[in-house]
Design an enzyme around this catalytic site. Structure first.
Site, short mmCIF file in Angstrom:
data_model
loop_
_atom_site.label_atom_id
_atom_site.label_comp_id
_atom_site.label_asym_id
_atom_site.label_seq_id
_atom_site.Cartn_x
_atom_site.Cartn_y
_atom_site.Cartn_z
N ASP A 130 0.54 -0.61 -0.11
CA ASP A 130 -0.29 -0.19 -0.14
C ASP A 130 1.05 1.46 -0.05
O ASP A 130 1.74 1.36 0.88
CB ASP A 130 -0.97 0.24 1.43
CG ASP A 130 -1.34 1.76 1.67
OD1 ASP A 130 -1.53 1.82 0.79
OD2 ASP A 130 -2.60 1.39 2.50
N LYS B 223 2.37 11.92 -3.41
CA LYS B 223 1.53 10.56 -4.71
C LYS B 223 0.53 11.34 -4.81
O LYS B 223 0.18 11.34 -5.62
CB LYS B 223 0.51 10.01 -3.18
CG LYS B 223 -0.36 8.33 -4.03
CD LYS B 223 -0.54 7.66 -2.67
CE LYS B 223 -1.89 6.65 -3.85
NZ LYS B 223 -2.12 6.30 -2.48
N GLU C 201 -6.83 0.66 -4.36
CA GLU C 201 -7.67 0.15 -2.93
C GLU C 201 -8.93 0.24 -2.79
O GLU C 201 -8.39 -0.59 -1.71
CB GLU C 201 -7.35 1.77 -2.38
CG GLU C 201 -5.26 2.09 -2.63
CD GLU C 201 -4.93 3.27 -2.68
OE1 GLU C 201 -5.92 4.14 -1.97
OE2 GLU C 201 -4.31 4.31 -2.58
N ASP D 236 -12.71 5.64 2.84
CA ASP D 236 -11.25 5.20 3.17
C ASP D 236 -10.94 6.77 3.97
O ASP D 236 -11.04 7.61 2.71
CB ASP D 236 -11.05 5.80 1.78
CG ASP D 236 -9.12 4.93 2.10
OD1 ASP D 236 -8.55 6.00 3.49
OD2 ASP D 236 -8.63 4.22 0.94
P1 ADP Z 1 -2.76 7.34 3.88
O1 ADP Z 1 -4.18 6.28 3.61
O2 ADP Z 1 -3.70 9.32 3.77
O3 ADP Z 1 -1.98 7.28 4.02
P2 ADP Z 1 -3.49 6.53 6.85
O4 ADP Z 1 -5.03 5.70 6.16
O5 ADP Z 1 -2.45 5.62 6.78
O6 ADP Z 1 -3.51 7.65 5.57
O7 ADP Z 1 -4.17 7.47 7.63
C1 ADP Z 1 -3.53 8.18 8.85
C2 ADP Z 1 -4.39 9.23 9.58
O8 ADP Z 1 -5.05 8.17 10.46
C3 ADP Z 1 -3.96 9.93 10.27
O9 ADP Z 1 -4.42 11.16 9.96
C4 ADP Z 1 -3.98 9.37 11.44
O10 ADP Z 1 -3.53 10.54 12.52
C5 ADP Z 1 -4.50 9.25 11.70
N1 ADP Z 1 -4.94 7.75 12.50
C6 ADP Z 1 -4.39 6.99 12.71
N2 ADP Z 1 -4.93 6.22 13.80
C7 ADP Z 1 -5.76 6.92 14.37
C8 ADP Z 1 -6.83 7.11 15.83
N3 ADP Z 1 -6.94 6.22 16.20
N4 ADP Z 1 -7.65 7.56 15.67
C9 ADP Z 1 -7.70 8.88 14.90
N5 ADP Z 1 -7.57 9.17 13.88
C10 ADP Z 1 -6.11 8.01 13.56
MG MG Z 2 -4.79 5.16 2.51
#
Ligand code: ADP
Ligand code: MG
Length: 634
Positions: free
Chosen positions: A12, A73, A177, A205
């Site tokens: 991913d 990205k 995705e 998502d």
């Molecule tokens: P992406 O797909 O954009 O790479 P992610 O799916 O990894 O991103 O999400 C990252 C976001 O999720 C960040 O803003 C992070 O702070 C938030 N995040 C991670 N864990 C939690 C949680 N337990 N509660 C709320 N937000 C969270």
């Molecule tokens: Mg993602």
């Protein structure tokens, strides 16, 4: 890994975080780095000559704003012109390169600058994921399935392939995705002979900086694949995510700090980079903590012995982020409307939550409410896309992924009862979907919280079964032991996802848990568990019986003991003595069972319990007529 099959990893490549996963007979799993971390922040810092990737680059990003590249990205396969709206969110400079394509401008130490392409930056992230995989797998993976957003066009997809090639990876497939997220849950995978019918899935998502919602239709047997996901509609907001929540919190804290320092509230509080960094990472950690806790405290040293202290409640956070969540729901409404004709009245059969921010309880509630069903949350929302990529990789590598996707539940599922026995709620070999309920109660007077622990396995005692998870049913109003009526419902749906919910009927309190029971179980393990249960069957049953006798006798003793004390004065002395003797005899059985359960004879124990139950009938009558006299209205 299974012998004879090729090693293909699933990746991913996210805007905020990236991950690498594999899938084999044990099912899909994320590969952690040497520190046990599973997410690699998609952040690259270009020092002269080499690149620093991940956590280290993220933690120093404010110190090196011009040479730290995040959210690359957003630039993949796009022209500098296309990306113009995104530029204000980026800390580094972007300029047009060949044919107008976006290039990142990096200053050189000795003066001057150089251009790097988004593909090269993404390749650095991929290289670091390859290193993570090599450490665990013993060899560098040569092939990968990489996920891309459903809306990526040809140029963006091509750029992703190029990034893979630059990192030395043969990209065998790019998977949308949302499709990967559905695959991670086993949606659409063939099950022992049963072909899946058409099914519609919504993937919600909410990541660090982007929100995507997709409506997918699963159509079996097309294009030679066992399954085929058609994207019916996509929607979302390319500038809506967890970062916005962090910024809202930073704003709140900034304003309060300004007020505390006696500054004009409207004037922006200029903070040194050190303090700014502290504030942003504090905001993120508050947000994350409030997903599992009701309140979280912040503490910032403002220098000169001044301290900013603040406790933020979940309620406050929810009020703050409601407008953001409203916007995502509005996107869902539009995506559903766009898919309406293609759906032709067919229902949505599952909603899958993806992205770290979907751990926020408010998001879960609102999504459940809008779609009218409990969304899938059993898999880690920030891992689910990588896990699905690994499932796709496993299918492409030719090893069978469907081995565990049975149309029956291979091992029983149940809940731990007082004393450590497991009450089976769904018995093994039940066909999916399966649903069953069981009633439980409390063990102590005024008990306000019940811990429910879910187990899988055939043995009678929890310690010999596999723990799947636990949750708490809280805020039960005070009632005597045994009075609360807790209905625990188990539902295993057609995709093998288990939903456990507990509902206390008198107070209406509810709580629940969702897991995928068969993840991490190989067919051999299932067999071993079955064999074990046969070997231990007799001994286990005895122990379960003794444990239940102890728990039930305790409740009896408590009830009878209390009433005996209250009414002893009106009982014939001979009857009271008979009760006393029966109580002493049953207590002795309990004590012996606790000392060594193998030394008790369950038949004798049961007789002692029966004897007390029978002897107490008169006491019950006395007690009932006494309460009638006290309360003539009854
Ligand atoms: P992406 O797909 O954009 O790479 P992610 O799916 O990894 O991103 O999400 C990252 C976001 O999720 C960040 O803003 C992070 O702070 C938030 N995040 C991670 N864990 C939690 C949680 N337990 N509660 C709320 N937000 C969270
Ligand atoms: Mg993602």
């Amino acid at each position: 890994m299974e012998s004879g099959s090729e090693l293909i990893v699933g990746i991913d490549l996210g805007t905020t975080n990236s991950l690498v996963a594999i899938s084999d007979a044990l099912g899909p799993r994320v590969i952690p780095d040497e520190h046990g971390r599973r997410l690699v922040p998609s952040v690259v810092r270009f020092d002269d000559g080499h690149a620093v990737v991940g956590n280290e680059a993220k933690s120093t990003s404010l110190d090196f704003p011009n040479t730290t590249v995040n959210s690359v990205k957003r630039l993949m396969g796009r022209s500098a012109e296309d990306a113009r709206d995104d530029l204000k969110f980026l800390s580094y400079r972007v300029a047009p390169g060949e044919r107008g394509t976006a290039r990142i401008v990096l200053p050189r130490k000795g003066g001057g600058e150089r251009l790097v392409s988004p593909e090269e930056v993404s390749a650095e992230i991929l290289r670091s994921l390859v290193r993570v995989a090599r450490r665990v797998l013993g060899r560098a993976p040569a092939k990968a399935v990489i996920t891309v957003p459903a809306y990526f066009d040809d140029a963006q997809r091509q750029a992703t392939r190029t990034a893979g090639r630059l990192a030395g990876l043969d990209v065998v497939r790019l998977v949308p995705e949302p499709t990967a997220a559905a695959l991670a849950y086993g949606i659409g995978l063939p099950r022992a002979g049963v072909k899946p019918g058409p099914r519609n899935v919504v993937v919600y998502d909410l990541g660090g900086g982007t929100f995507d919602v997709s409506v997918l239709r699963l159509t079996p047997d097309e294009g030679g694949e066992p399954f085929f996901f058609q994207v019916l509609s996509v929607g979302g907001d390319s500038h809506l995510g967890g970062d916005d929540i962090d910024h809202l919190l930073v704003d709140v804290m900034r304003r309060e700090i300004a007020a505390q320092l006696g500054l004009d509230a409207d004037r922006t509080l200029e903070l040194p980079p050190q303090a700014r960094r502290q504030l942003v990472s504090l905001a993120e950690s508050l947000k994350v903590r409030l997903s599992s806790e009701q309140a979280a405290a912040a503490h910032i040293d403002l220098g000169d012995d001044r301290v900013y202290e603040r406790t933020l409640t979940r309620e406050e956070l929810e009020r703050l982020i409601t407008p953001l969540v409203d916007r995502t729901i509005e996107c869902c409404r539009r995506a559903m409307a766009a898919a309406e004709r293609a759906l032709g009245g067919e229902p949505i059969s599952a909603v899958v939550l993806v992205g770290g921010v979907t751990r926020t309880p408010l998001v879960r509630r609102r999504v459940a409410e809008f779609f009218g069903m409990e969304p899938y949350t059993a898999l880690d929302p920030d891992e689910v896309v990588a896990l699905g990529a690994a499932v796709q990789a496993q299918i492409l590598s030719g090893s069978r992924r469907d081995a565990l996707l049975l149309d029956v539940i291979p091992l029983s599922l149940g809940i731990e009862t007082a004393g450590g026995a497991v009450a089976k709620v769904i018995i093994r070999n039940s066909t999916v979907p399966a649903r069953a309920t069981e009633m439980f109660s409390t063990q102590a007077d005024g008990q306000s919280s019940i811990r429910l622990t879910v187990y899988q396995g055939e043995r009678e005692m929890a310690e010999h079964c596999r723990k799947l998870g636990e949750f708490h049913l809280r805020d039960i109003p005070p009632m005597p032991a045994g009075v609360p009526q807790v209905e625990v419902a188990f539902l295993v749906d057609a995709n093998g996802v288990l939903n456990v919910s507990a509902h206390e009927r008198r107070s209406g309190k509810r709580a629940g848990l969702q897991v995928v029971p068969n993840h991490g179980l190989s067919p051999e393990e299932v067999e071993r568990i079955e064999r074990d249960s046969l070997t231990h069957a007799r001994e286990d049953m005895t122990r379960h019986r003794v444990v239940d006798l102890v728990a039930n006798s305790r409740l009896d003793l408590k009830w009878i003991g209390e009433r005996l004390e209250r009414h002893r004065g009106v009982l014939e002395p001979a009857y009271a003595a008979e009760l006393d003797a029966a109580i002493v005899a049953l207590r002795a059985q309990i004590e012996q069972a606790q000392h060594d359960w193998t030394s008790v004879n369950p038949e004798e124990f049961a007789r002692a319990k029966d004897a007390l139950d029978r002897a107490s009938v008169r006491l019950q009558e006395v007690s009932i007529s006494a309460s009638l006299r006290e309360n003539p209205a009854l």
